[in-house]
Design a protein around this motif. Structure first.
Motif, PDB file in Angstrom:
ATOM      1  N   ARG A  83       1.156  -1.153  -0.126  1.00  0.00           N
ATOM      2  CA  ARG A  83      -0.521  -0.274   0.392  1.00  0.00           C
ATOM      3  C   ARG A  83       0.595   0.768   0.233  1.00  0.00           C
ATOM      4  NH1 ARG A  83      -5.078  -0.831   3.278  1.00  0.00           N
ATOM      5  NH2 ARG A  83      -5.654  -3.191   2.859  1.00  0.00           N
ATOM      6  N   ASP A  84       2.588   1.241   0.384  1.00  0.00           N
ATOM      7  CA  ASP A  84       2.728   2.382   0.756  1.00  0.00           C
ATOM      8  C   ASP A  84       4.405   1.915   0.116  1.00  0.00           C
ATOM      9  OD1 ASP A  84       4.305   5.037   1.716  1.00  0.00           O
ATOM     10  OD2 ASP A  84       3.103   5.273   3.245  1.00  0.00           O
ATOM     11  N   ILE A  85       4.943   2.567  -0.719  1.00  0.00           N
ATOM     12  CA  ILE A  85       6.509   1.749  -1.670  1.00  0.00           C
ATOM     13  C   ILE A  85       7.610   2.354  -0.728  1.00  0.00           C
ATOM     14  CG2 ILE A  85       6.310   3.016  -3.430  1.00  0.00           C
ATOM     15  CD1 ILE A  85       7.717   0.205  -4.304  1.00  0.00           C
ATOM     16  N   ASN A 101      17.290  -2.494  -8.056  1.00  0.00           N
ATOM     17  CA  ASN A 101      16.283  -1.767  -9.061  1.00  0.00           C
ATOM     18  C   ASN A 101      15.587  -1.152  -8.859  1.00  0.00           C
ATOM     19  OD1 ASN A 101      14.743  -1.048 -11.525  1.00  0.00           O
ATOM     20  ND2 ASN A 101      15.766  -2.837 -12.407  1.00  0.00           N
ATOM     21  N   LEU A 102      15.364   0.247  -9.065  1.00  0.00           N
ATOM     22  CA  LEU A 102      14.041   1.076  -8.677  1.00  0.00           C
ATOM     23  C   LEU A 102      12.202   1.320  -9.427  1.00  0.00           C
ATOM     24  CD1 LEU A 102      15.640   3.971  -7.140  1.00  0.00           C
ATOM     25  CD2 LEU A 102      14.779   2.292  -6.055  1.00  0.00           C
ATOM     26  N   GLY A 103      13.176   0.004 -10.365  1.00  0.00           N
ATOM     27  CA  GLY A 103      11.610   0.019 -11.519  1.00  0.00           C
ATOM     28  C   GLY A 103      11.532   1.001 -12.146  1.00  0.00           C
ATOM     29  N   ALA A 104      10.370   0.343 -13.605  1.00  0.00           N
ATOM     30  CA  ALA A 104      10.580   1.829 -14.854  1.00  0.00           C
ATOM     31  C   ALA A 104       9.616   2.982 -14.333  1.00  0.00           C
ATOM     32  CB  ALA A 104       9.965   1.445 -15.772  1.00  0.00           C
ATOM     33  N   PHE A 108       1.239   4.540 -13.017  1.00  0.00           N
ATOM     34  CA  PHE A 108       0.233   4.093 -12.605  1.00  0.00           C
ATOM     35  C   PHE A 108       0.448   2.859 -11.851  1.00  0.00           C
ATOM     36  CE2 PHE A 108      -1.848   5.207 -16.665  1.00  0.00           C
ATOM     37  CZ  PHE A 108      -2.681   6.127 -16.277  1.00  0.00           C
ATOM     38  N   ARG A 109       1.179   3.168 -10.937  1.00  0.00           N
ATOM     39  CA  ARG A 109       2.293   2.509 -10.167  1.00  0.00           C
ATOM     40  C   ARG A 109       4.054   2.550 -10.023  1.00  0.00           C
ATOM     41  NH1 ARG A 109       2.079  -0.410 -14.734  1.00  0.00           N
ATOM     42  NH2 ARG A 109       3.478  -1.668 -15.872  1.00  0.00           N
ATOM     43  N   LYS A 110       4.409   2.617  -8.563  1.00  0.00           N
ATOM     44  CA  LYS A 110       5.670   2.417  -7.931  1.00  0.00           C
ATOM     45  C   LYS A 110       6.226   1.090  -7.490  1.00  0.00           C
ATOM     46  CE  LYS A 110       4.836   7.021  -5.172  1.00  0.00           C
ATOM     47  NZ  LYS A 110       4.848   7.191  -4.700  1.00  0.00           N
ATOM     48  N   ASN A 111       7.881   0.741  -8.554  1.00  0.00           N
ATOM     49  CA  ASN A 111       8.217  -0.153  -7.642  1.00  0.00           C
ATOM     50  C   ASN A 111       9.237  -0.319  -7.833  1.00  0.00           C
ATOM     51  OD1 ASN A 111       8.235  -0.782 -11.121  1.00  0.00           O
ATOM     52  ND2 ASN A 111       8.060  -2.376 -11.103  1.00  0.00           N
TER      53      ASN A 111
END
Length: 140
Positions: A83-85, A101-104, A108-111
């Motif tokens: 819910r809260d990255i 890796n902080l993701g792309a 619509f999302r954080k990863n």
């Protein structure tokens, strides 16, 4: 109905693994634990989770995990929705774990991705939309 109940993995060090996943899932706990003989190898196991989902850790793992940049058969990564990255990142860093890796970037999302103590890549994702088409869109 079908849902994923648990994932069973063999790990190098039970306590280091537990430290990693306790930082990621502070609301989970050890549900059960014991020891068993697995085809001639004595090992300890534990179930870490809540009433609905859990991870099974089995110690006495040997060798190295697959090359995550390679194309060998095996697990590429596991992903968990949070819910809260930002709070997850703070907990992980406080426990001594840094993302690899902080993701792309995606509207619509954080990863972000971490490598656990046994070499498994773990993704955490926070969705910023409840619309499935937006959540699942690979484009920015």
């Amino acid at each position: 109905m079908i849902r994923l109940e648990h994932i069973n993995i063999v790990v190098k060090d039970m306590q280091e693994t537990l430290n990693f996943y306790q930082a990621a899932f502070p609301h989970w706990s050890i549900r059960h634990q014991g020891n068993a003989n697995w085809y001639g190898t004595q090992r300890n196991w534990l179930h870490f989770g809540d009433e609905y989902n859990y991870l099974t850790f089995n110690d006495n793992g040997s060798g190295e995990n697959r090359d995550l940049k390679g194309s060998q058969l095996g697990l590429a990564h596991m992903a968990f929705e949070v819910r809260d990255i930002s709070a997850l990142l703070t907990r992980m860093q406080s426990a001594g774990f840094e993302p690899h890796n902080l993701g792309a970037k995606n509207q619509f999302r954080k990863n972000m991705y971490f490598i656990d103590p046994s070499g498994f890549e773990i993704e955490f994702v926070e969705y910023l939309s409840d619309i499935p088409g937006q959540r699942n869109n690979a484009d920015d």
